[in-house]
Write a protein that holds these residues in place. Structure first.
Motif, PDB file in Angstrom:
ATOM      1  N   LEU A 188       0.694  -1.238   0.090  1.00  0.00           N
ATOM      2  CA  LEU A 188       0.057  -0.067  -0.092  1.00  0.00           C
ATOM      3  C   LEU A 188       0.643   1.258  -0.154  1.00  0.00           C
ATOM      4  O   LEU A 188       0.269   2.343   0.280  1.00  0.00           O
ATOM      5  N   ALA A 189       1.990   0.941  -0.362  1.00  0.00           N
ATOM      6  CA  ALA A 189       2.987   2.383  -0.379  1.00  0.00           C
ATOM      7  C   ALA A 189       2.650   3.267  -1.489  1.00  0.00           C
ATOM      8  O   ALA A 189       2.081   2.944  -2.387  1.00  0.00           O
ATOM      9  N   GLY A 190       2.638   4.390  -1.113  1.00  0.00           N
ATOM     10  CA  GLY A 190       2.186   5.313  -2.249  1.00  0.00           C
ATOM     11  C   GLY A 190       0.730   5.578  -2.253  1.00  0.00           C
ATOM     12  O   GLY A 190       0.060   6.550  -3.054  1.00  0.00           O
ATOM     13  N   LEU A 191      -0.107   5.013  -1.378  1.00  0.00           N
ATOM     14  CA  LEU A 191      -1.463   4.965  -1.309  1.00  0.00           C
ATOM     15  C   LEU A 191      -2.083   6.694  -0.884  1.00  0.00           C
ATOM     16  O   LEU A 191      -1.537   7.296  -0.061  1.00  0.00           O
ATOM     17  N   THR A 192      -3.146   7.238  -1.622  1.00  0.00           N
ATOM     18  CA  THR A 192      -3.684   8.248  -1.371  1.00  0.00           C
ATOM     19  C   THR A 192      -5.102   8.474  -1.753  1.00  0.00           C
ATOM     20  O   THR A 192      -5.741   7.417  -2.297  1.00  0.00           O
ATOM     21  N   GLY A 193      -5.845   9.285  -1.230  1.00  0.00           N
ATOM     22  CA  GLY A 193      -7.300   9.077  -1.398  1.00  0.00           C
ATOM     23  C   GLY A 193      -8.165   9.578  -0.154  1.00  0.00           C
ATOM     24  O   GLY A 193      -7.490  10.240   0.801  1.00  0.00           O
ATOM     25  N   GLU A 194      -9.587   9.737  -0.303  1.00  0.00           N
ATOM     26  CA  GLU A 194     -10.433  10.200   0.683  1.00  0.00           C
ATOM     27  C   GLU A 194     -11.457   9.504   0.795  1.00  0.00           C
ATOM     28  O   GLU A 194     -12.104   8.893  -0.456  1.00  0.00           O
ATOM     29  N   GLY A 195     -12.608   9.580   1.499  1.00  0.00           N
ATOM     30  CA  GLY A 195     -13.846   8.866   1.518  1.00  0.00           C
ATOM     31  C   GLY A 195     -14.600   9.493   2.595  1.00  0.00           C
ATOM     32  O   GLY A 195     -14.294  10.593   3.391  1.00  0.00           O
ATOM     33  N   THR A 196     -15.717   8.667   3.013  1.00  0.00           N
ATOM     34  CA  THR A 196     -16.773   8.974   4.098  1.00  0.00           C
ATOM     35  C   THR A 196     -17.169   7.906   4.646  1.00  0.00           C
ATOM     36  O   THR A 196     -16.954   6.926   4.250  1.00  0.00           O
ATOM     37  N   ILE A 197     -17.749   8.053   5.876  1.00  0.00           N
ATOM     38  CA  ILE A 197     -18.350   7.018   6.888  1.00  0.00           C
ATOM     39  C   ILE A 197     -19.734   7.271   7.266  1.00  0.00           C
ATOM     40  O   ILE A 197     -20.073   8.494   7.136  1.00  0.00           O
ATOM     41  N   ARG A 198     -20.500   6.402   6.932  1.00  0.00           N
ATOM     42  CA  ARG A 198     -22.015   6.712   7.202  1.00  0.00           C
ATOM     43  C   ARG A 198     -22.323   5.699   8.477  1.00  0.00           C
ATOM     44  O   ARG A 198     -22.104   4.480   8.240  1.00  0.00           O
ATOM     45  N   ALA A 199     -23.010   6.281   9.497  1.00  0.00           N
ATOM     46  CA  ALA A 199     -23.426   5.320  10.741  1.00  0.00           C
ATOM     47  C   ALA A 199     -25.156   5.239  10.605  1.00  0.00           C
ATOM     48  O   ALA A 199     -25.706   6.030  11.287  1.00  0.00           O
ATOM     49  N   GLU A 200     -25.453   4.234   9.827  1.00  0.00           N
ATOM     50  CA  GLU A 200     -26.976   3.986   9.527  1.00  0.00           C
ATOM     51  C   GLU A 200     -26.840   2.636   9.461  1.00  0.00           C
ATOM     52  O   GLU A 200     -26.346   1.891   8.838  1.00  0.00           O
ATOM     53  N   ASP A 201     -27.704   1.812  10.267  1.00  0.00           N
ATOM     54  CA  ASP A 201     -27.674   0.411  10.290  1.00  0.00           C
ATOM     55  C   ASP A 201     -26.295  -0.196  10.525  1.00  0.00           C
ATOM     56  O   ASP A 201     -25.899  -1.130   9.446  1.00  0.00           O
ATOM     57  N   GLY A 202     -25.364   0.125  11.224  1.00  0.00           N
ATOM     58  CA  GLY A 202     -24.055   0.013  11.468  1.00  0.00           C
ATOM     59  C   GLY A 202     -23.078   0.878  10.931  1.00  0.00           C
ATOM     60  O   GLY A 202     -23.604   2.058  10.504  1.00  0.00           O
ATOM     61  N   HIS A 203     -21.740   0.673  10.661  1.00  0.00           N
ATOM     62  CA  HIS A 203     -21.008   1.648  10.228  1.00  0.00           C
ATOM     63  C   HIS A 203     -20.314   1.173   8.850  1.00  0.00           C
ATOM     64  O   HIS A 203     -19.931   0.073   8.550  1.00  0.00           O
ATOM     65  N   HIS A 204     -20.662   2.217   7.774  1.00  0.00           N
ATOM     66  CA  HIS A 204     -20.442   1.691   6.364  1.00  0.00           C
ATOM     67  C   HIS A 204     -19.215   2.739   5.925  1.00  0.00           C
ATOM     68  O   HIS A 204     -19.290   3.971   6.319  1.00  0.00           O
ATOM     69  N   TYR A 205     -18.330   2.358   4.891  1.00  0.00           N
ATOM     70  CA  TYR A 205     -17.101   3.296   4.423  1.00  0.00           C
ATOM     71  C   TYR A 205     -17.432   3.072   2.986  1.00  0.00           C
ATOM     72  O   TYR A 205     -17.776   2.430   2.294  1.00  0.00           O
ATOM     73  N   LEU A 206     -16.613   4.427   2.489  1.00  0.00           N
ATOM     74  CA  LEU A 206     -16.662   4.492   1.002  1.00  0.00           C
ATOM     75  C   LEU A 206     -15.108   5.248   1.070  1.00  0.00           C
ATOM     76  O   LEU A 206     -14.684   6.039   1.762  1.00  0.00           O
ATOM     77  N   LEU A 207     -14.238   4.739   0.248  1.00  0.00           N
ATOM     78  CA  LEU A 207     -12.886   5.242  -0.035  1.00  0.00           C
ATOM     79  C   LEU A 207     -12.632   5.210  -1.298  1.00  0.00           C
ATOM     80  O   LEU A 207     -12.467   4.221  -2.031  1.00  0.00           O
ATOM     81  N   ASP A 208     -12.558   6.387  -1.861  1.00  0.00           N
ATOM     82  CA  ASP A 208     -11.822   6.633  -3.439  1.00  0.00           C
ATOM     83  C   ASP A 208     -10.315   6.716  -3.172  1.00  0.00           C
ATOM     84  O   ASP A 208      -9.835   7.690  -2.545  1.00  0.00           O
ATOM     85  N   TYR A 209      -9.648   6.047  -3.921  1.00  0.00           N
ATOM     86  CA  TYR A 209      -7.917   5.962  -3.659  1.00  0.00           C
ATOM     87  C   TYR A 209      -7.281   5.909  -4.980  1.00  0.00           C
ATOM     88  O   TYR A 209      -7.933   5.474  -6.061  1.00  0.00           O
ATOM     89  N   THR A 210      -6.044   6.276  -4.730  1.00  0.00           N
ATOM     90  CA  THR A 210      -4.863   5.940  -5.941  1.00  0.00           C
ATOM     91  C   THR A 210      -4.125   5.329  -5.466  1.00  0.00           C
ATOM     92  O   THR A 210      -3.425   5.568  -4.350  1.00  0.00           O
ATOM     93  N   LEU A 211      -3.617   4.413  -6.054  1.00  0.00           N
ATOM     94  CA  LEU A 211      -2.275   3.311  -5.575  1.00  0.00           C
ATOM     95  C   LEU A 211      -1.436   3.345  -6.915  1.00  0.00           C
ATOM     96  O   LEU A 211      -1.986   2.933  -7.871  1.00  0.00           O
TER      97      LEU A 211
END
Length: 131
Positions: free
Chosen positions: A105-128
């Motif tokens: 995962l060296a060189g990984l960059t990106g950003e995302g969001t977390i949604r706390a509805e019926d548990g915790h869900h993540y979304l991550l857009d990244y460049t590797l």
């Protein structure tokens, strides 16, 4: 390579480290452990600083260290958190700390969001970088 990761995580431990009452707000410091499922598979530890007001709005900032795999590529990386709520609406964002990726995962960059509805869900857009 550009990628898109989705899934869920479970909070496996939440430890209150400090709380301080101030006029109009309560400040806190917490240590959190998580287990990730989906495109991210692994565990993390997070330190957050929180603020909660009597009327309910809250906010936090934090840093997180993830260890595991991202679409099967193994390594570690750090995330920076920023979140708030107001009038029943909430937003939680995270950004990969540049140059924090190790292993595959060296060189990984990106950003995302977390949604706390019926548990915790993540979304991550990244460049590797390509392997």
């Amino acid at each position: 390579m550009n990628g898109h990761a989705t899934g869920t995580f479970d909070i496996t431990n939440w430890t209150d480290l400090a709380t301080e009452e101030k006029a109009g707000a309560t400040f806190g410091r917490n240590h959190i452990a998580k287990t990730f499922h989906g495109d991210l598979a692994g565990t993390s530890t997070t330190e957050i600083l929180t603020v909660v007001t009597p009327e309910g709005p809250a906010a936090y900032v934090g840093v997180e260290h993830f260890e595991g795999t991202l679409h099967g590529r193994k390594g570690t990386f750090a995330l920076q958190h920023s979140a708030a709520s107001h009038n029943g609406e909430q937003w939680m964002k995270w950004q990969i700390v540049p140059t924090s990726g190790t292993g595959e995962l060296a060189g990984l960059t990106g950003e995302g969001t977390i949604r706390a509805e019926d548990g915790h869900h993540y979304l991550l857009d990244y460049t590797l970088p390509d392997a």
